[in-house]
Design a protein around this motif. Structure first.
Motif, mmCIF file in Angstrom:
data_model
loop_
_atom_site.group_PDB
_atom_site.id
_atom_site.type_symbol
_atom_site.label_atom_id
_atom_site.label_comp_id
_atom_site.label_asym_id
_atom_site.label_seq_id
_atom_site.Cartn_x
_atom_site.Cartn_y
_atom_site.Cartn_z
ATOM 1 N N ALA A 141 0.854 -1.186 0.000
ATOM 2 C CA ALA A 141 0.000 0.000 0.000
ATOM 3 C C ALA A 141 0.891 1.238 0.000
ATOM 4 N N GLY A 142 0.581 2.147 -0.904
ATOM 5 C CA GLY A 142 1.291 3.423 -0.907
ATOM 6 C C GLY A 142 2.797 3.316 -1.100
ATOM 7 N N ASN A 143 3.266 2.260 -1.791
ATOM 8 C CA ASN A 143 4.722 2.128 -1.939
ATOM 9 C C ASN A 143 5.287 3.004 -3.059
ATOM 10 N N SER A 144 4.451 3.809 -3.688
ATOM 11 C CA SER A 144 4.973 4.777 -4.660
ATOM 12 C C SER A 144 5.880 5.793 -3.961
ATOM 13 N N ARG A 145 5.759 5.856 -2.623
ATOM 14 C CA ARG A 145 6.652 6.697 -1.823
ATOM 15 C C ARG A 145 8.128 6.458 -2.117
ATOM 16 N N LEU A 146 8.425 5.225 -2.541
ATOM 17 C CA LEU A 146 9.823 4.882 -2.814
ATOM 18 C C LEU A 146 10.345 5.608 -4.048
ATOM 19 N N PHE A 147 9.444 6.129 -4.841
ATOM 20 C CA PHE A 147 9.836 6.727 -6.121
ATOM 21 C C PHE A 147 10.048 8.230 -5.946
ATOM 22 N N ASN A 148 11.161 8.696 -6.445
ATOM 23 C CA ASN A 148 11.523 10.098 -6.293
ATOM 24 C C ASN A 148 10.919 10.928 -7.427
ATOM 25 N N THR A 149 9.946 11.767 -7.096
ATOM 26 C CA THR A 149 9.436 12.695 -8.116
ATOM 27 C C THR A 149 9.951 14.110 -7.849
ATOM 28 N N GLY A 150 10.735 14.265 -6.774
ATOM 29 C CA GLY A 150 11.273 15.585 -6.427
ATOM 30 C C GLY A 150 12.231 16.110 -7.489
ATOM 31 N N ASP A 151 12.835 15.188 -8.251
ATOM 32 C CA ASP A 151 13.789 15.665 -9.269
ATOM 33 C C ASP A 151 13.091 16.218 -10.513
ATOM 34 N N TRP A 152 11.759 16.245 -10.522
ATOM 35 C CA TRP A 152 11.031 16.911 -11.610
ATOM 36 C C TRP A 152 11.016 18.429 -11.388
ATOM 37 N N ARG A 153 11.298 18.816 -10.156
ATOM 38 C CA ARG A 153 11.015 20.186 -9.728
ATOM 39 C C ARG A 153 11.866 21.207 -10.472
ATOM 40 N N VAL A 154 11.226 22.303 -10.866
ATOM 41 C CA VAL A 154 11.958 23.422 -11.465
ATOM 42 C C VAL A 154 12.015 24.565 -10.450
ATOM 43 N N ASP A 155 10.846 24.887 -9.856
ATOM 44 C CA ASP A 155 10.792 25.912 -8.812
ATOM 45 C C ASP A 155 10.591 25.209 -7.469
ATOM 46 N N THR A 156 11.109 25.821 -6.419
ATOM 47 C CA THR A 156 11.062 25.142 -5.128
ATOM 48 C C THR A 156 10.390 26.008 -4.061
ATOM 49 N N PRO A 157 9.411 25.451 -3.350
ATOM 50 C CA PRO A 157 8.788 26.228 -2.283
ATOM 51 C C PRO A 157 9.681 26.277 -1.040
ATOM 52 N N VAL A 158 9.661 27.416 -0.377
ATOM 53 C CA VAL A 158 10.418 27.551 0.868
ATOM 54 C C VAL A 158 9.412 27.838 1.982
ATOM 55 N N PHE A 159 9.462 27.029 3.006
ATOM 56 C CA PHE A 159 8.526 27.170 4.130
ATOM 57 C C PHE A 159 9.118 28.116 5.170
ATOM 58 N N ILE A 160 8.409 29.205 5.434
ATOM 59 C CA ILE A 160 8.903 30.177 6.420
ATOM 60 C C ILE A 160 8.084 29.964 7.693
ATOM 61 N N ALA A 161 8.620 29.143 8.574
ATOM 62 C CA ALA A 161 7.858 28.656 9.728
ATOM 63 C C ALA A 161 7.346 29.794 10.620
ATOM 64 N N GLU A 162 8.123 30.863 10.761
ATOM 65 C CA GLU A 162 7.692 31.928 11.695
ATOM 66 C C GLU A 162 6.487 32.708 11.173
ATOM 67 N N LYS A 163 6.258 32.676 9.851
ATOM 68 C CA LYS A 163 5.070 33.369 9.321
ATOM 69 C C LYS A 163 3.841 32.460 9.312
ATOM 70 N N CYS A 164 4.064 31.157 9.433
ATOM 71 C CA CYS A 164 2.968 30.192 9.300
ATOM 72 C C CYS A 164 2.070 30.205 10.523
ATOM 73 N N ARG A 165 0.744 30.246 10.275
ATOM 74 C CA ARG A 165 -0.203 30.208 11.402
ATOM 75 C C ARG A 165 -0.935 28.878 11.461
ATOM 76 N N GLN A 166 -0.412 27.911 10.747
ATOM 77 C CA GLN A 166 -0.947 26.553 10.794
ATOM 78 C C GLN A 166 -2.426 26.477 10.416
ATOM 79 N N CYS A 167 -2.814 27.222 9.383
ATOM 80 C CA CYS A 167 -4.213 27.140 8.938
ATOM 81 C C CYS A 167 -4.428 25.870 8.109
ATOM 82 N N LEU A 168 -3.345 25.315 7.566
ATOM 83 C CA LEU A 168 -3.348 24.059 6.798
ATOM 84 C C LEU A 168 -4.048 24.143 5.439
ATOM 85 N N LEU A 169 -4.307 25.352 4.973
ATOM 86 C CA LEU A 169 -4.921 25.511 3.654
ATOM 87 C C LEU A 169 -4.027 24.896 2.568
#
Lengths: 101, 310
Positions: free
Chosen positions: A26-54
């Motif tokens: 179950a869910g073993n697609s996790r083993l496959f790396n799709t991160g190397d498709w990425r061109v732009d990368t999100p950066v998480f700025i924890a101090e601005k996050c209010r954990q709304c989870l949107l």
């Protein structure tokens, strides 16, 4: 027959594949790396996050882990860098690094 | 039941990452939010029609699904799902299966509006306890953006290409949701990715836990086929709803209910101009095409308001 997804690769012989190509995992697609498709990368700025989870609700790649109602940093092995999360964040807590992996 | 967004986002993930759907795919966002309609203790049996979703989430030897999954052929997702459901009922009565299983079939618009319509119609008519979810991206995206009967008027696709003699698809789209309502099944709803996903979540939960057949039609934008920046998906969905191109409604035991009425109904060009597949509509001399499009949206909206009695 239980199957180890790691052992079946493109070079596997037909004798060694599972009967009917069943996948007994179950869910073993996790083993496959799709991160190397990425061109732009999100950066998480924890101090601005209010954990709304949107951001969690709009991720196509289940790449924003949630633990006990709190989101953590991105799962960069799978994030494809689509940027939807950065666009919906009401607090500017996700910035896109354009053209960087 | 009140909608607790954080509680729902905290639920376990039923679609694992590592699937090969495109970056920014609307289909997987829809699937993730629909699967959150399941109760954590229940298990699901997922069936897929041949689609992007099927080929990308189930690439041997990997599966992105945490639940049981079966794919058969393009045209018979609903038949397969209904067959498994019937077998489950028998095994349950004989006491040979534990736990609660829910049955969900996913198909794209090609596999639902066109190729799978006969098996879908039959499964709904037999009123199996299952949910059929159509994630409608308005063309055969998996095989290279060919027009389907869900493709909107004037959209540029590879089989309705825009050129000197063609303005894109010449026909209006089929209203599949209304066709499913006419099957007189317990629950039919139309939804999309909207705001904090309340609409899609509540409809998914209701569809899954309504005894008998249920049908959900979910608009799921495709960045490749619709030609827009991947990050803009939520804005495009909002415009589809606010222009009344894709109204949110449900039909419970034959009763039509409108779930959202925009206070300010936007002109449909707001939705069209965000997408490259409608770029030609904004060239000089094509103004009447947008008028045709608007007239059809207005007509269907009027009919819907009448049906919902609002």
């Amino acid at each position: 027959m239980a199957m180890d997804g790691n052992k079946i690769t493109e070079t596997v012989s037909w004798r060694n594949i599972t009967e009917g190509c069943k996948i007994e995992a179950a869910g073993n697609s996790r083993l496959f790396n799709t991160g190397d498709w990425r061109v732009d990368t999100p950066v998480f700025i924890a101090e601005k996050c209010r954990q709304c989870l949107l951001c969690v609700s709009v991720c196509p790649d289940s790449s924003i882990p949630v633990d006990n109602y709190q989101r953590g940093d991105f799962d960069f092995m799978h994030c494809k860098g689509c940027g939807i999360c950065a666009k919906v964040c009401p607090f500017g807590a996700i910035e896109m690094k354009m053209g960087e992996r | 039941m009140t909608y607790n967004f954080k509680e729902i986002m905290n639920k376990k993930e039923r679609l694992a990452p590592g699937h090969r759907m495109c970056a920014g795919c609307g289909g997987t966002i829809a699937v993730r939010n629909i699967l959150r309609g399941l109760r954590d203790q229940d298990q699901a049996v997922i069936t897929c029609a041949t689609s992007c979703l099927e080929v990308s989430t189930f690439m041997y030897p990997h599966t992105a699904w945490q639940d049981s999954f079966i794919h058969n052929t393009f045209e018979n997702a609903a038949a397969t799902c209904s067959g498994v459901q019937a077998a489950y009922e028998v095994l349950r009565k004989k006491g040979r299966v534990d736990g609660t299983y829910k049955f969900i079939a996913f198909g794209g618009d090609g596999g639902t509006y066109d190729i799978g319509l006969q098996s879908l119609s039959a499964a709904m008519e037999r009123n199996h306890d299952m949910v059929y979810v159509c994630y409608d991206n308005g063309a055969y995206m998996n095989t290279g953006i060919q027009r389907s009967s869900a493709t909107p008027l004037y959209a540029d696709t590879t089989t309705s290409p825009v050129g000197k003699l063609s303005k894109g698809k010449p026909q209006y789209r089929k209203d599949l949701t209304a066709i499913m309502v006419e099957h007189n099944i317990p629950y039919v709803a139309q939804t999309t990715l909207f705001r904090n996903m309340r609409d899609i979540h509540e409809k998914a939960a209701r569809a899954i836990y309504t005894p008998g057949a249920a049908f959900l039609n979910v608009m799921a934008p495709c960045p490749r086929g619709w030609v827009y920046e991947t990050a803009d998906i939520m804005e495009i969905c909002r415009l589809a709803v606010d222009t009344c191109y894709w109204p949110l409604f449900e039909v419970i035991e034959g009763q039509w209910v409108l779930n959202y009425k925009p206070t300010n109904k936007l002109p449909v060009e707001e939705f069209l101009k965000k997408q490259g597949r409608f770029k030609h509509l904004f060239k000089k001399g094509n103004e009447q095409l947008i008028e045709h499009f608007q007239a059809e949206v207005d007509k269907r909206w009027r009919v819907l308001l009448e049906r919902c009695g609002s």
